[in-house]
Motif scaffolding. Structure first.
Motif, PDB file in Angstrom:
ATOM      1  N   LYS A 187      -1.332 -11.877 -11.527  1.00 20.28           N
ATOM      2  CA  LYS A 187      -0.809 -10.819 -12.404  1.00 20.28           C
ATOM      3  C   LYS A 187      -0.359  -9.586 -11.614  1.00 20.28           C
ATOM      4  O   LYS A 187       0.727  -9.071 -11.821  1.00 20.28           O
ATOM      5  CB  LYS A 187      -1.885 -10.436 -13.414  1.00 20.28           C
ATOM      6  N   ASP A 188      -1.206  -9.111 -10.717  1.00 18.95           N
ATOM      7  CA  ASP A 188      -0.950  -7.836 -10.061  1.00 18.95           C
ATOM      8  C   ASP A 188      -0.527  -7.935  -8.603  1.00 18.95           C
ATOM      9  O   ASP A 188      -0.144  -6.945  -8.009  1.00 18.95           O
ATOM     10  CB  ASP A 188      -2.196  -6.954 -10.119  1.00 18.95           C
ATOM     11  N   TYR A 189      -0.631  -9.104  -8.021  1.00 21.36           N
ATOM     12  CA  TYR A 189      -0.366  -9.236  -6.593  1.00 21.36           C
ATOM     13  C   TYR A 189       0.618 -10.373  -6.335  1.00 21.36           C
ATOM     14  O   TYR A 189       0.768 -11.283  -7.134  1.00 21.36           O
ATOM     15  CB  TYR A 189      -1.669  -9.503  -5.828  1.00 21.36           C
ATOM     16  N   LYS A 211       5.936  -2.983  -9.441  1.00 22.52           N
ATOM     17  CA  LYS A 211       6.482  -4.249  -8.945  1.00 22.52           C
ATOM     18  C   LYS A 211       7.974  -4.130  -8.628  1.00 22.52           C
ATOM     19  O   LYS A 211       8.456  -4.717  -7.664  1.00 22.52           O
ATOM     20  CB  LYS A 211       6.239  -5.371  -9.948  1.00 22.52           C
ATOM     21  N   SER A 212       8.701  -3.363  -9.416  1.00 20.02           N
ATOM     22  CA  SER A 212      10.132  -3.159  -9.158  1.00 20.02           C
ATOM     23  C   SER A 212      10.348  -2.449  -7.823  1.00 20.02           C
ATOM     24  O   SER A 212      11.208  -2.840  -7.028  1.00 20.02           O
ATOM     25  CB  SER A 212      10.772  -2.346 -10.281  1.00 20.02           C
ATOM     26  N   LEU A 213       9.562  -1.405  -7.579  1.00 15.08           N
ATOM     27  CA  LEU A 213       9.666  -0.681  -6.313  1.00 15.08           C
ATOM     28  C   LEU A 213       9.262  -1.584  -5.153  1.00 15.08           C
ATOM     29  O   LEU A 213       9.933  -1.621  -4.118  1.00 15.08           O
ATOM     30  CB  LEU A 213       8.796   0.581  -6.345  1.00 15.08           C
ATOM     31  N   GLU A 214       8.166  -2.308  -5.322  1.00 10.56           N
ATOM     32  CA  GLU A 214       7.693  -3.203  -4.264  1.00 10.56           C
ATOM     33  C   GLU A 214       8.748  -4.280  -3.965  1.00 10.56           C
ATOM     34  O   GLU A 214       9.060  -4.543  -2.798  1.00 10.56           O
ATOM     35  CB  GLU A 214       6.368  -3.850  -4.685  1.00 10.56           C
ATOM     36  N   GLU A 232       0.828  -1.215   0.000  1.00  9.15           N
ATOM     37  CA  GLU A 232       0.000   0.000   0.000  1.00  9.15           C
ATOM     38  C   GLU A 232       0.861   1.264   0.000  1.00  9.15           C
ATOM     39  O   GLU A 232       0.558   2.226  -0.698  1.00  9.15           O
ATOM     40  CB  GLU A 232      -0.976  -0.010   1.174  1.00  9.15           C
ATOM     41  N   LEU A 233       1.946   1.261   0.769  1.00  6.76           N
ATOM     42  CA  LEU A 233       2.802   2.449   0.800  1.00  6.76           C
ATOM     43  C   LEU A 233       3.509   2.684  -0.534  1.00  6.76           C
ATOM     44  O   LEU A 233       3.750   3.840  -0.909  1.00  6.76           O
ATOM     45  CB  LEU A 233       3.808   2.344   1.943  1.00  6.76           C
ATOM     46  N   CYS A 234       3.836   1.632  -1.247  1.00  5.07           N
ATOM     47  CA  CYS A 234       4.461   1.798  -2.573  1.00  5.07           C
ATOM     48  C   CYS A 234       3.542   2.550  -3.533  1.00  5.07           C
ATOM     49  O   CYS A 234       4.014   3.239  -4.439  1.00  5.07           O
ATOM     50  CB  CYS A 234       4.860   0.438  -3.158  1.00  5.07           C
ATOM     51  N   HIS A 235       2.227   2.448  -3.313  1.00  3.74           N
ATOM     52  CA  HIS A 235       1.282   3.180  -4.164  1.00  3.74           C
ATOM     53  C   HIS A 235       1.415   4.694  -3.992  1.00  3.74           C
ATOM     54  O   HIS A 235       0.993   5.450  -4.860  1.00  3.74           O
ATOM     55  CB  HIS A 235      -0.154   2.749  -3.888  1.00  3.74           C
ATOM     56  N   PHE A 236       2.007   5.144  -2.892  1.00  2.00           N
ATOM     57  CA  PHE A 236       2.221   6.576  -2.708  1.00  2.00           C
ATOM     58  C   PHE A 236       3.367   7.077  -3.580  1.00  2.00           C
ATOM     59  O   PHE A 236       3.550   8.277  -3.745  1.00  2.00           O
ATOM     60  CB  PHE A 236       2.468   6.909  -1.230  1.00  2.00           C
ATOM     61  N   ALA A 248       1.819  -1.941 -12.574  1.00  2.00           N
ATOM     62  CA  ALA A 248       2.693  -2.221 -13.719  1.00  2.00           C
ATOM     63  C   ALA A 248       4.100  -2.573 -13.226  1.00  2.00           C
ATOM     64  O   ALA A 248       4.369  -2.609 -12.023  1.00  2.00           O
ATOM     65  CB  ALA A 248       2.729  -1.013 -14.651  1.00  2.00           C
ATOM     66  N   GLN A 249       4.986  -2.805 -14.170  1.00  7.59           N
ATOM     67  CA  GLN A 249       6.336  -3.265 -13.831  1.00  7.59           C
ATOM     68  C   GLN A 249       7.085  -2.282 -12.935  1.00  7.59           C
ATOM     69  O   GLN A 249       7.816  -2.705 -12.036  1.00  7.59           O
ATOM     70  CB  GLN A 249       7.140  -3.543 -15.099  1.00  7.59           C
ATOM     71  N   ASP A 250       6.903  -0.979 -13.135  1.00  8.15           N
ATOM     72  CA  ASP A 250       7.616  -0.022 -12.282  1.00  8.15           C
ATOM     73  C   ASP A 250       7.160  -0.123 -10.829  1.00  8.15           C
ATOM     74  O   ASP A 250       7.958   0.021  -9.902  1.00  8.15           O
ATOM     75  CB  ASP A 250       7.508   1.408 -12.810  1.00  8.15           C
TER      76      ASP A 250
END
Length: 130
Positions: free
Chosen positions: A114-116, A94-97, A80-84, A90-92
């Motif tokens: 796919k997304d989680y 997932k890379s941060l996560e 959830e924090l990565c969404h900030f 998308a791939q960017d």
């Protein structure tokens, strides 16, 4: 995301969970991500998933996420924090996560969803959540 059904017995168990330790962890992750301000984490009793309310400065984590173990709850908070920083999945994102999870010794496996994250591993390859 799995459909979670909250029975009376499950509700009682979830209400007994100590979620206070998650707040300092949330602050630590927000600082690691370089967020300008630390979003408030709200623990909800909903059967639905969490959500980042970026413009309003808070995000939600459902109480049931804590019932799936410490690693899962921490990964949920990180997600959830990565969404900030990055919207969508998308791939960017997932890379941060992936990079952020690694700082806490977790490796995500996206192979079945796919997304989680479908499962979490530790650095030795042991399954933390599946």
């Amino acid at each position: 995301m799995k459909k979670v059904v909250i029975t009376e017995e499950v509700e009682e168990y979830l209400n007994s969970l100590d979620v206070e330790g998650a707040y300092p962890f949330s602050d630590e992750v927000a600082k690691e991500l370089g967020l300008d301000s630390i979003p408030e984490m709200l623990v909800t009793s909903t059967e639905q998933g969490g959500k980042a309310h970026i413009n309003r400065g808070f995000y939600t984590v459902p109480r049931w996420a804590f019932g799936l173990g410490e690693a899962y709850a921490k990964a949920y908070i990180i997600h959830e924090l990565c969404h900030f920083r990055v919207s969508g999945h998308a791939q960017d994102f997932k890379s941060l996560e992936t990079k952020t999870l690694a700082k806490w010794g977790m490796i995500p496996d996206y192979s079945r969803k796919k997304d989680y994250i479908s499962r979490l591993l530790d650095t030795a390859g042991n399954v933390l959540y599946e």
